[in-house]
Design an enzyme around this catalytic site. Structure first.
Site, short mmCIF file in Angstrom:
data_model
loop_
_atom_site.label_atom_id
_atom_site.label_comp_id
_atom_site.label_asym_id
_atom_site.label_seq_id
_atom_site.Cartn_x
_atom_site.Cartn_y
_atom_site.Cartn_z
CB SER A 19 -1.03 0.44 1.07
OG SER A 19 -0.27 0.19 2.73
CE LYS A 95 -4.13 1.32 13.58
NZ LYS A 95 -4.59 2.40 13.58
CG ASP A 96 -1.85 -3.38 10.55
OD1 ASP A 96 -2.25 -2.81 11.17
OD2 ASP A 96 -0.88 -3.16 9.86
CG LEU A 142 -13.95 -4.30 15.41
CD1 LEU A 142 -14.15 -5.63 15.73
CD2 LEU A 142 -15.30 -4.54 14.89
NE ARG A 143 -9.07 2.50 18.38
CZ ARG A 143 -8.73 4.48 17.42
NH1 ARG A 143 -9.36 4.74 18.16
NH2 ARG A 143 -7.96 3.81 16.52
NE ARG A 144 -9.57 5.56 13.60
CZ ARG A 144 -8.78 4.63 12.67
NH1 ARG A 144 -9.14 4.08 11.84
NH2 ARG A 144 -7.21 5.51 12.98
NE ARG A 161 -10.58 -5.25 5.61
CZ ARG A 161 -11.14 -6.68 4.72
NH1 ARG A 161 -11.29 -7.19 4.28
NH2 ARG A 161 -9.73 -6.20 3.73
CG ASN A 163 -5.24 1.97 0.31
OD1 ASN A 163 -6.51 2.72 -0.43
ND2 ASN A 163 -4.75 1.14 -1.25
NE ARG A 167 -9.54 3.11 5.41
CZ ARG A 167 -8.62 3.37 6.71
NH1 ARG A 167 -8.93 3.22 7.52
NH2 ARG A 167 -7.67 2.98 6.54
CB CYS A 254 -8.91 -6.44 14.40
SG CYS A 254 -7.47 -5.89 13.56
#
Length: 320
Positions: A19, A95-96, A142-144, A161, A163, A167, A254
């Site tokens: 990406s 984060k991943d 899921l957090r947001r 979903r 990159n 979005r 996630c």
């Protein structure tokens, strides 16, 4: 296994996703190594590796991450190439990253942390408070999602979903009224102007390790370890020790809405953590401080305190 100092004839192979953001992170890693060791660009080769999370034939773009699982979704193929010797280092968005590495690999080099905040992005609305009831928010996090529904249950959240560029295109097509991105990613892409504004962590605590780049290597590769040591940012390492131990204690991925942020203040690490029911109906928060040397212990303590307060089934998904 050791490796000779990289040269144009034997370049250090840097593994990354393909990406634009992942490539920007690989380029930043290369630039820092070049500057630290006075090496030419030709001493490095950037190797793009397709991972399952990016493969549209394997994972449909509208499939929620919770249905796929996060154990290596964006890292497994890159780590396999590292183990097999196809690359020499792997550059990851922290984060991943799962909290445990495969046998034979080690993650002990972090670049200076970027902006930790979430960015509010919308073609029309000036900010979260400007959204009218029933307006649509697109996010795959899921957090947001849980944080948003906890604060604004009157809004509608849809799967979003892809990159950064994907979005933004979906926003232009009217599939949602707004979305959230990481300020760190926008900054690294030179696209900070896309954000209507950054959301203060007091309002929306970020994801664990948001804004951090980690560089993974083979544990036995001592020559590469020496190269990476020159670009390792110690303060970021301390903050991640607290945050990632918190995540490991919570057994997070996630598939679970977890937020956390460590900040260094006066020789101490200040850690905040939050867990949420997936539908946003309840949030539990804790915080604590400890000497920097005890950052990992603080993460474990905070995780245990959050788990102690969470009732049975807290992370179970409900129909929304």
């Amino acid at each position: 296994m050791t490796r000779a100092r990289p040269t144009p004839a034997q370049p250090l192979r840097i593994g990354t996703r393909g990406s634009p953001l992942a490539l920007a992170q690989a380029h930043e890693t290369r630039a820092r190594l070049m500057a630290a060791h006075d090496l030419p660009e030709a001493a490095f080769e950037i190797v793009v590796i397709k991972v399952m999370g990016d493969d549209r034939h394997m994972v449909a773009a509208d499939t929620p991450l919770k249905e796929i699982g996060n154990k290596g979704l964006f890292t497994r193929e890159i780590e396999e190439a590292l183990i097999d010797g196809g690359i020499d280092i792997a550059v990851h968005s922290m984060k991943d990253m799962p909290t445990e590495q495969p046998a034979g690999l080690i993650l002990d080099c972090y670049l200076p942390r970027e902006d930790v905040r979430d960015a509010f992005v919308s073609p029309h609305a000036a900010g979260l408070k400007a959204l009218a009831p029933g307006q649509v928010v697109g996010t795959s996090s899921l957090r947001r999602r849980a944080q948003l529904l906890n604060r604004r249950p009157d809004l509608k959240v849809v799967e979003f979903r892809g990159n950064v560029q994907t979005r933004l295109r979906k926003l232009e097509e009217g599939l949602a009224d707004c979305t959230f991105l990481a300020m760190a990613g926008l900054n690294r892409l030179g696209m900070a102007g896309v954000a209507r504004g950054a959301i203060d962590p007091e309002e929306m605590l970020p994801a664990i390790a948001q804004g951090c780049i980690g560089i993974e290597r083979r544990a036995a590769d001592t020559a590469t370890a020496e190269l990476l040591a020159a670009i390792h940012h110690g303060d970021t390492g301390v903050r991640l020790a607290a945050e990632r131990t918190l995540l490991a204690t919570l057994d997070g991925s996630c598939e679970t809405p977890i937020a956390g942020l460590a900040v260094l203040e006066g020789g101490e690490v200040w850690l905040r953590g939050e867990i949420l029911r997936p539908d946003g109906s309840e949030a539990i928060a804790e915080e604590g401080r400890a000497p920097c040397a005890d950052a990992a212990a603080l993460g474990e303590e905070l995780g245990r305190r959050l788990l102690a307060r969470a009732p049975a089934g807290f992370f179970d998904w409900r129909a929304a």
